[in-house]
Design a protein around this motif. Structure first.
Motif, PDB file in Angstrom:
ATOM      1  N   MET A   1       0.834  -1.198   0.000  1.00 41.35           N
ATOM      2  CA  MET A   1       0.000   0.000   0.000  1.00 41.35           C
ATOM      3  C   MET A   1       0.864   1.241   0.000  1.00 41.35           C
ATOM      4  SD  MET A   1      -3.249   0.528   0.156  1.00 41.35           S
ATOM      5  CE  MET A   1      -3.879   2.135  -0.224  1.00 41.35           C
ATOM      6  N   LYS A  12       5.794  -5.723  -7.935  1.00 43.85           N
ATOM      7  CA  LYS A  12       4.510  -5.353  -7.320  1.00 43.85           C
ATOM      8  C   LYS A  12       3.512  -4.915  -8.373  1.00 43.85           C
ATOM      9  CE  LYS A  12       6.001  -4.229  -2.709  1.00 43.85           C
ATOM     10  NZ  LYS A  12       6.504  -3.200  -1.839  1.00 43.85           N
ATOM     11  N   TRP A  16      -0.163  -6.327  -8.952  1.00 41.78           N
ATOM     12  CA  TRP A  16      -1.308  -5.418  -8.953  1.00 41.78           C
ATOM     13  C   TRP A  16      -2.108  -5.536 -10.257  1.00 41.78           C
ATOM     14  CZ3 TRP A  16      -2.288  -1.003 -11.978  1.00 41.78           C
ATOM     15  CH2 TRP A  16      -3.358  -0.222 -11.541  1.00 41.78           C
ATOM     16  N   GLY A  19      -4.050  -8.635 -10.291  1.00 38.16           N
ATOM     17  CA  GLY A  19      -5.224  -8.450  -9.428  1.00 38.16           C
ATOM     18  C   GLY A  19      -6.332  -7.718 -10.161  1.00 38.16           C
ATOM     19  N   VAL A  20      -5.982  -6.634 -10.855  1.00 34.82           N
ATOM     20  CA  VAL A  20      -6.987  -5.857 -11.595  1.00 34.82           C
ATOM     21  C   VAL A  20      -7.603  -6.719 -12.692  1.00 34.82           C
ATOM     22  CG1 VAL A  20      -7.361  -3.860 -13.115  1.00 34.82           C
ATOM     23  CG2 VAL A  20      -5.940  -3.624 -11.079  1.00 34.82           C
ATOM     24  N   ALA A  23      -9.950  -9.117 -11.130  1.00 31.50           N
ATOM     25  CA  ALA A  23     -11.154  -8.403 -10.685  1.00 31.50           C
ATOM     26  C   ALA A  23     -12.074  -8.126 -11.876  1.00 31.50           C
ATOM     27  CB  ALA A  23     -10.761  -7.102 -10.000  1.00 31.50           C
ATOM     28  N   LEU A  24     -11.474  -7.711 -12.992  1.00 31.35           N
ATOM     29  CA  LEU A  24     -12.281  -7.458 -14.197  1.00 31.35           C
ATOM     30  C   LEU A  24     -12.955  -8.745 -14.681  1.00 31.35           C
ATOM     31  CD1 LEU A  24      -9.961  -5.011 -16.173  1.00 31.35           C
ATOM     32  CD2 LEU A  24     -12.220  -4.488 -15.273  1.00 31.35           C
ATOM     33  N   ILE A  26     -13.806 -11.277 -12.748  1.00 29.44           N
ATOM     34  CA  ILE A  26     -14.890 -11.598 -11.804  1.00 29.44           C
ATOM     35  C   ILE A  26     -16.135 -10.779 -12.137  1.00 29.44           C
ATOM     36  CG2 ILE A  26     -15.594 -11.316  -9.375  1.00 29.44           C
ATOM     37  CD1 ILE A  26     -12.709 -12.129  -8.629  1.00 29.44           C
ATOM     38  N   VAL A  27     -15.919  -9.511 -12.498  1.00 29.00           N
ATOM     39  CA  VAL A  27     -17.059  -8.632 -12.772  1.00 29.00           C
ATOM     40  C   VAL A  27     -17.653  -8.915 -14.154  1.00 29.00           C
ATOM     41  CG1 VAL A  27     -17.738  -6.233 -13.154  1.00 29.00           C
ATOM     42  CG2 VAL A  27     -16.296  -6.814 -11.212  1.00 29.00           C
ATOM     43  N   LEU A  28     -16.780  -9.046 -15.154  1.00 30.14           N
ATOM     44  CA  LEU A  28     -17.280  -9.167 -16.531  1.00 30.14           C
ATOM     45  C   LEU A  28     -17.609 -10.604 -16.947  1.00 30.14           C
ATOM     46  CD1 LEU A  28     -15.030  -6.558 -18.376  1.00 30.14           C
ATOM     47  CD2 LEU A  28     -17.434  -6.343 -17.789  1.00 30.14           C
ATOM     48  N   PRO A  30     -19.391 -13.107 -15.538  1.00 29.83           N
ATOM     49  CA  PRO A  30     -20.816 -13.458 -15.522  1.00 29.83           C
ATOM     50  C   PRO A  30     -21.625 -12.699 -16.578  1.00 29.83           C
ATOM     51  CG  PRO A  30     -20.026 -13.092 -13.299  1.00 29.83           C
ATOM     52  CD  PRO A  30     -18.925 -12.663 -14.214  1.00 29.83           C
ATOM     53  N   VAL A  31     -21.234 -11.440 -16.844  1.00 27.87           N
ATOM     54  CA  VAL A  31     -21.967 -10.660 -17.857  1.00 27.87           C
ATOM     55  C   VAL A  31     -21.754 -11.291 -19.235  1.00 27.87           C
ATOM     56  CG1 VAL A  31     -22.277  -8.375 -18.881  1.00 27.87           C
ATOM     57  CG2 VAL A  31     -21.640  -8.571 -16.480  1.00 27.87           C
ATOM     58  N   MET A  33     -21.081 -14.416 -19.790  1.00 26.56           N
ATOM     59  CA  MET A  33     -21.827 -15.684 -19.804  1.00 26.56           C
ATOM     60  C   MET A  33     -23.300 -15.443 -20.134  1.00 26.56           C
ATOM     61  SD  MET A  33     -20.219 -18.404 -19.379  1.00 26.56           S
ATOM     62  CE  MET A  33     -18.516 -18.838 -19.118  1.00 26.56           C
TER      63      MET A  33
END
Lengths: 281, 306
Positions: A1, A12, A16, A19-20, A23-24, A26-28, A30-31, A33
């Motif tokens: 941090m 690092k 990072w 990770g991004v 995260a993308l 995880i969010v996109l 399901p959409v 699918m």
């Protein structure tokens, strides 16, 4: 941090970035699918034990074609539109004058009123739905559009008032005073000066109300239970989940989501502000 | 003399109320609408839950509640709701914190990434539930295929497909997954607004003084965003108690208090029991909010003392 602008070491930075990326995903994921299923042909869903392909074997828009020519879907879609539009109308009719007074005047008991208004939204929908349904049964409003519109207005009104207060508060008091000095009455000042200037904020409130009513489920379900001809899209989708093929479910889901996604992007600023103050769930 | 004073007081009160109404009349329709419904909700909940005329229980009586306490379906739903809240709230907090930390840094296309992270909020809850319904289908859903090792390089974790909606643990777990995914943006934004209030120079100073990443998160980030964390814990725990759609679509007979209300009202046709469960739900929310408020306040005081 570390600080927002401080450069990161390469190792690092890779962590990072990964990770991004995750995260993308995880969010996109399901959409993607959802869209994928909506354009899938049946052989890409019923694979006979083979893994379901990550992209359909024969992508098709047949489900959408079917939906747009299906009279039942059209009726359900129109039911959602009617309920949402009338909810917007009633919420604005009640909410805008209230927001005007609360946003422009320091009236006694203002804080208490604001607390009472927001406390309506703190009460769980699933707990308040039974009393409202019972009350509407007595009034003959159960299983009617009017009942659903009245219930949705109850949910939307606090948001309209809070967003409206923000819109009216942001207008400089000098404008109003100048209008008074020039002989304009309260009504004239409101309709000719304040209301036009508050329109962007009120439009956001209207869109937010539309969306709230469009994807509302609990009140619609309890109030329309047993009368399919007035079902909205959310109830229709839930009602066919056991019977229909997954590509049709996904296509209906896309039709239900697209207006919400588009309009949400338009009122994102207000939603973010609402979330930060804790007024949006 | 006294009656004269009383009359004077009464007329003054009436005049000031009249002035208030004249000044604020545009406010009245909305106020009556909201407060009227609030009164109706409380009145009906109390009347329904404290009586059941068809079963010979006259108002006011706690018999409906005592019947409920002996009902296994209610006990199960209460335990399920409690576990759902205990597991779901920290999970939402943790995922929200990870996403907020990612967005905290300034980087190229940060605005676009933030907009993408907000997408779950824009998707109706019923659609998210339906999507999970499709993805976790049995036996041939995507998730079962992934876990069976059908998509290399994903390793094989299960030998037989899992019936996700056929067991209480799995059904409520996937309901929680859906809830956490959909509410992620709200948690993320609350925590991000907390993070943005921290002076970035604090991190740089700590780094210069040799503090490791773990130390910086534990000693700077967490204590300084504790108010935001408290807000998330309080708001999200309330949402977890209230949850209806995900267990309704995905968990069927494995009920939470919310879905039990639906069961009693629409399936059994007992509005009194349904209202009593609603009252218990409100009580649970108030009690858990009170406990969490005390705990978070205590934690904040301990952190400030350090």
């Amino acid at each position: 941090m570390q600080g927002k602008n401080m450069p990161m070491a390469t190792g690092k930075k890779i962590i990072w970035l990964t990770g991004v990326f995750l995260a993308l995903l995880i969010v996109l994921g399901p959409v993607y699918m959802l869209v994928k299923y909506s354009v899938s042909d049946l052989s890409s869903i019923n694979t006979g034990g083979e893994p379901i392909p990550l992209w359909p074997y024969h992508p098709t828009l047949r489900m959408y074609e079917f939906l747009f020519t299906d009279s039942q879907f059209y009726r359900v879609f129109m039911n959602s539109v009617i309920v949402s539009l009338f909810t917007v109308l009633l919420s604005l009719l009640l909410g805008v004058p209230a927001a005007y007074i609360l946003g422009r005047y320091q009236i006694p008991g203002r804080k208490l009123l604001l607390l009472a208004i927001i406390s309506v939204r703190m009460f769980p929908d699933i707990a308040s739905v039974i009393p409202i349904v019972e009350f509407f049964i007595k009034l003959g409003l159960h299983q009617t559009y009017t009942g659903v519109v009245l219930a949705h207005t109850l949910l939307a009104l606090p948001y309209v008032i809070f967003i409206g207060i923000g819109a009216f508060e942001s207008i400089p008091h000098e404008l109003e005073q100048q209008a008074w000095v020039m002989g304009a009455g309260k009504f004239q000042t409101f309709f000719k000066i304040l209301f036009p200037l508050a329109i962007p904020g009120l439009a956001a409130a209207a869109i937010y109300t539309f969306l709230l009513s469009w994807d509302e489920f609990i009140f619609s379900y309890f109030l329309m239970f047993g009368r399919q001809e007035i079902f909205t899209l959310t109830l229709y989708l839930n009602g066919i989940k056991y019977a229909e093929p997954q590509n049709l479910l996904a296509a209906i889901s896309v039709c239900l989501s697209v207006p919400v996604i588009v309009f949400s992007m338009m009122v994102q600023r207000y939603m973010v502000a609402g979330i930060s103050t804790g007024s949006v769930k | 003399m006294n009656s004269q004073r009383n009359n004077h007081f009464l007329s003054e009160t009436l005049v000031s109320t009249g002035v208030w109404i004249r000044k604020t009349w545009p406010l009245l329709p909305a106020t009556f609408y909201l407060i009227g419904f609030l009164i109706i909700v409380f009145l009906y909940l109390a009347t329904l839950s404290l009586s059941n005329p068809s079963a010979g229980i006259n108002f006011p009586s706690l018999k409906v509640f005592s019947e409920l306490a002996h009902d296994q379906a209610f006990v199960d739903a209460l335990v399920n709701s409690l576990l759902f809240t205990i597991a779901g709230t920290p999970l939402e907090l943790l995922t929200g914190l990870v996403f907020a930390l990612m967005l905290y840094r300034n980087f190229f296309m940060r605005g676009i990434v933030r907009s993408i992270f907000l997408i779950p909020l824009a998707i109706p809850a019923i659609v998210t539930a339906m999507l999970i319904y499709i993805l976790f289908d049995f036996p041939g859903g995507h998730v079962n295929h992934i876990l069976s090792g059908s998509y290399p390089p994903f390793p094989q974790i299960i030998s037989e497909p899992l019936n996700w909606r056929g067991s209480g643990l799995f059904a409520l777990s996937i309901s929680m997954l859906g809830k956490v995914w959909r509410d992620l943006p709200i948690t993320m934004l609350i925590l991000l607004s907390g993070l943005n209030t921290i002076d970035p120079e604090l991190f740089d100073a700590a780094k210069t003084m040799g503090a490791t990443m773990r130390v910086r998160i534990a000693k700077i980030v967490i204590p300084l965003i504790l108010p935001s964390i408290s807000a998330v814990v309080l708001l999200r725990s309330v949402e977890m108690w209230k949850e209806f759609i995900f267990p309704f679509v995905l968990a069927g007979r494995y009920r939470l208090l919310g879905t039990l209300i639906d069961f009693y009202y629409n399936n059994v046709g007992n509005s009194h029991k349904a209202a009593a469960v609603a009252m218990v739900l409100v009580g649970c929310i108030l009690l858990s909010s009170f406990i969490l408020f005390i705990l978070m306040d205590l934690l904040q005081k301990v952190t400030n003392r350090r």
